[in-house]
Design a protein around this motif. Sequence first.
Motif, PDB file in Angstrom:
ATOM      1  N   PRO A 245     113.247  34.187  50.409  1.00  0.00           N
ATOM      2  CA  PRO A 245     113.314  32.946  49.653  1.00  0.00           C
ATOM      3  C   PRO A 245     114.448  32.070  50.161  1.00  0.00           C
ATOM      4  O   PRO A 245     115.366  32.531  50.813  1.00  0.00           O
ATOM      5  CB  PRO A 245     113.605  33.417  48.232  1.00  0.00           C
ATOM      6  CG  PRO A 245     114.346  34.705  48.392  1.00  0.00           C
ATOM      7  CD  PRO A 245     113.803  35.326  49.659  1.00  0.00           C
ATOM      8  N   ASN A 246     114.353  30.814  49.840  1.00  0.00           N
ATOM      9  CA  ASN A 246     115.404  29.856  50.145  1.00  0.00           C
ATOM     10  C   ASN A 246     115.515  28.928  48.943  1.00  0.00           C
ATOM     11  O   ASN A 246     114.650  28.938  48.074  1.00  0.00           O
ATOM     12  CB  ASN A 246     115.103  29.115  51.452  1.00  0.00           C
ATOM     13  CG  ASN A 246     113.862  28.256  51.355  1.00  0.00           C
ATOM     14  OD1 ASN A 246     113.773  27.364  50.511  1.00  0.00           O
ATOM     15  ND2 ASN A 246     112.887  28.516  52.226  1.00  0.00           N
ATOM     16  N   PRO A 247     116.579  28.132  48.856  1.00  0.00           N
ATOM     17  CA  PRO A 247     116.774  27.309  47.650  1.00  0.00           C
ATOM     18  C   PRO A 247     115.611  26.368  47.339  1.00  0.00           C
ATOM     19  O   PRO A 247     115.255  26.196  46.174  1.00  0.00           O
ATOM     20  CB  PRO A 247     118.051  26.528  47.955  1.00  0.00           C
ATOM     21  CG  PRO A 247     118.801  27.400  48.913  1.00  0.00           C
ATOM     22  CD  PRO A 247     117.745  28.066  49.753  1.00  0.00           C
ATOM     23  N   LEU A 248     115.001  25.772  48.357  1.00  0.00           N
ATOM     24  CA  LEU A 248     113.882  24.863  48.083  1.00  0.00           C
ATOM     25  C   LEU A 248     112.666  25.623  47.570  1.00  0.00           C
ATOM     26  O   LEU A 248     112.005  25.182  46.624  1.00  0.00           O
ATOM     27  CB  LEU A 248     113.523  24.069  49.336  1.00  0.00           C
ATOM     28  CG  LEU A 248     114.529  23.005  49.762  1.00  0.00           C
ATOM     29  CD1 LEU A 248     114.113  22.377  51.094  1.00  0.00           C
ATOM     30  CD2 LEU A 248     114.645  21.937  48.691  1.00  0.00           C
ATOM     31  N   ALA A 249     112.351  26.758  48.192  1.00  0.00           N
ATOM     32  CA  ALA A 249     111.213  27.561  47.733  1.00  0.00           C
ATOM     33  C   ALA A 249     111.485  28.097  46.332  1.00  0.00           C
ATOM     34  O   ALA A 249     110.587  28.113  45.472  1.00  0.00           O
ATOM     35  CB  ALA A 249     110.947  28.703  48.705  1.00  0.00           C
ATOM     36  N   GLN A 250     112.715  28.523  46.069  1.00  0.00           N
ATOM     37  CA  GLN A 250     113.052  29.010  44.742  1.00  0.00           C
ATOM     38  C   GLN A 250     112.912  27.906  43.704  1.00  0.00           C
ATOM     39  O   GLN A 250     112.447  28.146  42.590  1.00  0.00           O
ATOM     40  CB  GLN A 250     114.466  29.582  44.719  1.00  0.00           C
ATOM     41  CG  GLN A 250     114.570  30.918  45.418  1.00  0.00           C
ATOM     42  CD  GLN A 250     115.995  31.435  45.474  1.00  0.00           C
ATOM     43  OE1 GLN A 250     116.948  30.663  45.530  1.00  0.00           O
ATOM     44  NE2 GLN A 250     116.136  32.743  45.472  1.00  0.00           N
ATOM     45  N   GLY A 251     113.287  26.689  44.058  1.00  0.00           N
ATOM     46  CA  GLY A 251     113.120  25.568  43.150  1.00  0.00           C
ATOM     47  C   GLY A 251     111.656  25.327  42.834  1.00  0.00           C
ATOM     48  O   GLY A 251     111.288  25.050  41.678  1.00  0.00           O
ATOM     49  N   PHE A 252     110.803  25.441  43.844  1.00  0.00           N
ATOM     50  CA  PHE A 252     109.369  25.277  43.626  1.00  0.00           C
ATOM     51  C   PHE A 252     108.825  26.376  42.711  1.00  0.00           C
ATOM     52  O   PHE A 252     108.081  26.108  41.773  1.00  0.00           O
ATOM     53  CB  PHE A 252     108.623  25.279  44.967  1.00  0.00           C
ATOM     54  CG  PHE A 252     107.136  25.207  44.804  1.00  0.00           C
ATOM     55  CD1 PHE A 252     106.535  23.992  44.518  1.00  0.00           C
ATOM     56  CD2 PHE A 252     106.355  26.339  44.904  1.00  0.00           C
ATOM     57  CE1 PHE A 252     105.160  23.920  44.340  1.00  0.00           C
ATOM     58  CE2 PHE A 252     104.987  26.276  44.728  1.00  0.00           C
ATOM     59  CZ  PHE A 252     104.383  25.061  44.451  1.00  0.00           C
ATOM     60  N   ILE A 253     109.221  27.612  42.984  1.00  0.00           N
ATOM     61  CA  ILE A 253     108.763  28.741  42.171  1.00  0.00           C
ATOM     62  C   ILE A 253     109.258  28.596  40.736  1.00  0.00           C
ATOM     63  O   ILE A 253     108.522  28.869  39.781  1.00  0.00           O
ATOM     64  CB  ILE A 253     109.224  30.073  42.813  1.00  0.00           C
ATOM     65  CG1 ILE A 253     108.500  30.277  44.145  1.00  0.00           C
ATOM     66  CG2 ILE A 253     108.990  31.245  41.876  1.00  0.00           C
ATOM     67  CD1 ILE A 253     109.059  31.376  45.014  1.00  0.00           C
TER      68      ILE A 253
END
Length: 156
Positions: free
Chosen positions: A93-101
Amino acid sequence: MGGPVLVTPMWSPFCTGFHLLGPHGRPGGCPRVGGCNETRMLEKLPQCGQAFADMMHTVDVWKWCHLSEFIVYYQSFTNCTEVETNVVGCYWPNPLAQGFITGIHRQFFSNCTVDRAQWEDPPDEVLIPLIVVPVLLTVAMAGLVVWRSKRAGQLL
C-alpha cells in the motif's frame, strides 16, 4: 504475447503479494525503478472500487457489517488495488491507495460499529480486598521465610 498476465502469488524478497509476469515469464509486478505514476494509479483504482461496489450491491445492506458475508468480494477488491498499483510502478500500500481504500470503507462501512464492553472499576467493596489481600499475603510470606531462616540453625 501482449501485456502482463496475472498469475498466482509468488514470493520475492523485494516486493510481496501478487506479481505480474511479463511476456517472457519474468517477474514484472514489482514497482519499476523509474518511479510511481500516481496520476495513472488514481485513474485505475476507481475501476477496482466500481467492481467492489457492484459486488456489494448483491449483498443485503444489513449484512454489510458482517465480513463473512462479503469477504471474497473484499479480497478481490484488495487484490485489484494491489495489482493496479503495481502495474503503474507504485508500491502497495501507499498513502494514495490507502486514501482510496479508506474512501471505500466510508462508503460501505461507515454505519458499522464494533461492540465493545465499557470497562469500569469495580466498587470499592470489591476493589480494596483485591488489592489488600495479596499485599498482606506477600508480607506474611516474607515474614515466614525470615522467621524460618532464623529458626533453621536452632533445629539442627
